[in-house]
Scaffold this motif. Structure first.
Motif, mmCIF file in Angstrom:
data_model
loop_
_atom_site.group_PDB
_atom_site.id
_atom_site.type_symbol
_atom_site.label_atom_id
_atom_site.label_comp_id
_atom_site.label_asym_id
_atom_site.label_seq_id
_atom_site.Cartn_x
_atom_site.Cartn_y
_atom_site.Cartn_z
ATOM 1 N N MET A 161 0.856 -1.126 -0.153
ATOM 2 C CA MET A 161 0.228 -0.231 0.094
ATOM 3 C C MET A 161 0.947 1.171 -0.124
ATOM 4 O O MET A 161 1.890 1.355 0.859
ATOM 5 N N LYS A 162 0.665 2.187 -0.977
ATOM 6 C CA LYS A 162 1.180 3.283 -1.243
ATOM 7 C C LYS A 162 0.523 4.457 -0.484
ATOM 8 O O LYS A 162 -0.849 4.755 -0.998
ATOM 9 N N ILE A 163 0.954 5.387 0.429
ATOM 10 C CA ILE A 163 0.063 6.543 0.889
ATOM 11 C C ILE A 163 0.982 7.794 0.527
ATOM 12 O O ILE A 163 2.081 7.899 0.618
ATOM 13 N N ARG A 164 0.247 8.408 -0.118
ATOM 14 C CA ARG A 164 0.940 9.934 -0.618
ATOM 15 C C ARG A 164 -0.265 11.124 -0.754
ATOM 16 O O ARG A 164 -1.333 10.683 -0.683
ATOM 17 N N GLN A 165 0.628 12.167 -1.035
ATOM 18 C CA GLN A 165 -0.323 13.626 -1.184
ATOM 19 C C GLN A 165 -1.005 13.157 -2.440
ATOM 20 O O GLN A 165 -0.432 12.898 -3.598
ATOM 21 N N LEU A 166 -2.302 13.782 -2.861
ATOM 22 C CA LEU A 166 -3.000 13.655 -3.920
ATOM 23 C C LEU A 166 -2.822 14.689 -5.076
ATOM 24 O O LEU A 166 -2.161 15.682 -4.611
ATOM 25 N N TYR A 167 -2.658 14.368 -6.287
ATOM 26 C CA TYR A 167 -2.361 15.265 -7.523
ATOM 27 C C TYR A 167 -3.752 15.854 -7.966
ATOM 28 O O TYR A 167 -5.017 14.940 -7.756
ATOM 29 N N LYS B 116 -5.222 25.644 2.302
ATOM 30 C CA LYS B 116 -6.060 25.473 3.658
ATOM 31 C C LYS B 116 -6.511 23.915 3.856
ATOM 32 O O LYS B 116 -6.717 23.661 4.846
ATOM 33 N N LEU B 117 -6.279 23.297 2.704
ATOM 34 C CA LEU B 117 -6.392 21.697 2.956
ATOM 35 C C LEU B 117 -5.431 21.061 2.290
ATOM 36 O O LEU B 117 -5.150 21.447 0.983
ATOM 37 N N PHE B 118 -5.181 19.853 2.766
ATOM 38 C CA PHE B 118 -4.080 18.980 2.078
ATOM 39 C C PHE B 118 -4.737 17.471 2.078
ATOM 40 O O PHE B 118 -5.008 16.903 2.988
ATOM 41 N N LEU B 119 -4.862 17.157 1.007
ATOM 42 C CA LEU B 119 -5.471 15.540 0.669
ATOM 43 C C LEU B 119 -4.192 14.653 0.269
ATOM 44 O O LEU B 119 -3.510 14.815 -0.307
ATOM 45 N N PHE B 120 -4.621 13.341 1.037
ATOM 46 C CA PHE B 120 -3.949 12.153 0.893
ATOM 47 C C PHE B 120 -4.646 11.053 0.368
ATOM 48 O O PHE B 120 -5.830 11.165 0.645
ATOM 49 N N GLY B 121 -3.984 10.098 -0.268
ATOM 50 C CA GLY B 121 -4.563 8.935 -0.713
ATOM 51 C C GLY B 121 -3.728 7.645 -0.405
ATOM 52 O O GLY B 121 -2.608 7.802 -0.302
ATOM 53 N N ALA B 122 -4.468 6.600 -0.195
ATOM 54 C CA ALA B 122 -3.700 5.343 -0.182
ATOM 55 C C ALA B 122 -4.072 4.586 -1.348
ATOM 56 O O ALA B 122 -5.105 4.649 -1.957
ATOM 57 N N PHE B 123 -3.156 3.847 -2.081
ATOM 58 C CA PHE B 123 -3.426 3.309 -3.293
ATOM 59 C C PHE B 123 -2.745 1.848 -3.109
ATOM 60 O O PHE B 123 -1.704 1.381 -2.626
ATOM 61 N N ASP B 124 -3.565 0.853 -3.879
ATOM 62 C CA ASP B 124 -2.898 -0.414 -4.063
ATOM 63 C C ASP B 124 -1.936 -0.518 -5.061
ATOM 64 O O ASP B 124 -1.547 0.517 -5.447
ATOM 65 N N ASP B 125 -1.642 -1.915 -5.170
ATOM 66 C CA ASP B 125 -0.429 -2.159 -6.087
ATOM 67 C C ASP B 125 -0.805 -1.783 -7.528
ATOM 68 O O ASP B 125 0.207 -1.400 -8.495
ATOM 69 N N ASN B 126 -1.911 -1.714 -7.871
ATOM 70 C CA ASN B 126 -2.464 -1.346 -9.124
ATOM 71 C C ASN B 126 -2.864 0.241 -9.292
ATOM 72 O O ASN B 126 -3.430 0.441 -10.504
ATOM 73 N N GLU B 127 -2.409 1.127 -8.184
ATOM 74 C CA GLU B 127 -2.725 2.396 -8.218
ATOM 75 C C GLU B 127 -4.081 2.675 -8.107
ATOM 76 O O GLU B 127 -4.730 3.865 -8.484
ATOM 77 N N VAL C 171 -8.953 8.102 1.477
ATOM 78 C CA VAL C 171 -8.495 9.343 1.217
ATOM 79 C C VAL C 171 -8.771 9.804 2.683
ATOM 80 O O VAL C 171 -9.599 9.754 3.507
ATOM 81 N N GLY C 172 -7.668 10.911 2.783
ATOM 82 C CA GLY C 172 -7.625 11.745 4.104
ATOM 83 C C GLY C 172 -7.446 13.178 3.770
ATOM 84 O O GLY C 172 -6.872 13.391 2.687
#
Length: 126
Positions: free
Chosen positions: A1-7, A56-67, A72-73
Motif C-alpha cells: 500500500m502506498k500513501i501519498r499526497q494527491l495530485y 487550507k486543505l491537504f489531501l492524501f490517498g492510499a493506493f494499492d499495487d494497481n494504483e 482518502v484523508g
C-alpha cells in the motif's frame, strides 16, 4: 500500500470515494438534512480544489499495487483531520490509520518555531 499526497487529477476519484462511502455508511444515520448538505458541499470536488489551492486543505490517498485509490484523508492548515474514509471494498484493513499516520507526519515534520510546514507548503494541485 502506498500513501501519498494527491495530485489534481485525483480529486474527482477522491471526492467520489468519499461521497460513496459517506452515502452508504454514514448518511443513513444522520437525521439532520442540513448536516448532510454541509458534508456534501465540503466533500465536493470543486470545494476540495479551491481549499487545496489556498493551502487550507491537504489531501492524501492510499493506493494499492494497481494504483487504485483505496482511502482518502484530508487535514486543514492547522493540522486538524477533516476527512478520513476508506472505500467500501477496503474497509477494516487499517487503511485509515495508515493515512492518518502519514498526515500526522506531514503536519509535524519540518516545524520551525511557529511556522508549521503546512503553511509553507506549495500544493501540487494548483
Amino acid at each position: 500500500m502506498k500513501i501519498r499526497q494527491l495530485y489534481a487529477y485525483e480529486l474527482r476519484p477522491a471526492a467520489a470515494l468519499v461521497m460513496e462511502t459517506y452515502s452508504r455508511m454514514e448518511q443513513p444515520y444522520v437525521a439532520n438534512p442540513k448536516e448532510i448538505e454541509d458534508f456534501k458541499r465540503y466533500a465536493d470536488e470543486d470545494h476540495l480544489w479551491v481549499e487545496s489551492c489556498k493551502n487550507k486543505l491537504f489531501l492524501f490517498g492510499a493506493f494499492d499495487d494497481n494504483e487504485q485509490m483505496c482511502a482518502v484523508g484530508a487535514i486543514d492548515a492547522a493540522g486538524a483531520v477533516t476527512l478520513l474514509y476508506a472505500g467500501l471494498n477496503f474497509q477494516h484493513r487499517g487503511l485509515e490509520a495508515e493515512v492518518l499516520r502519514e498526515m500526522e507526519e506531514f503536519a509535524t515534520t519540518g516545524r520551525t518555531g511557529n511556522s508549521p510546514k503546512l503553511r509553507q507548503y506549495r500544493p501540487h494541485l494548483c
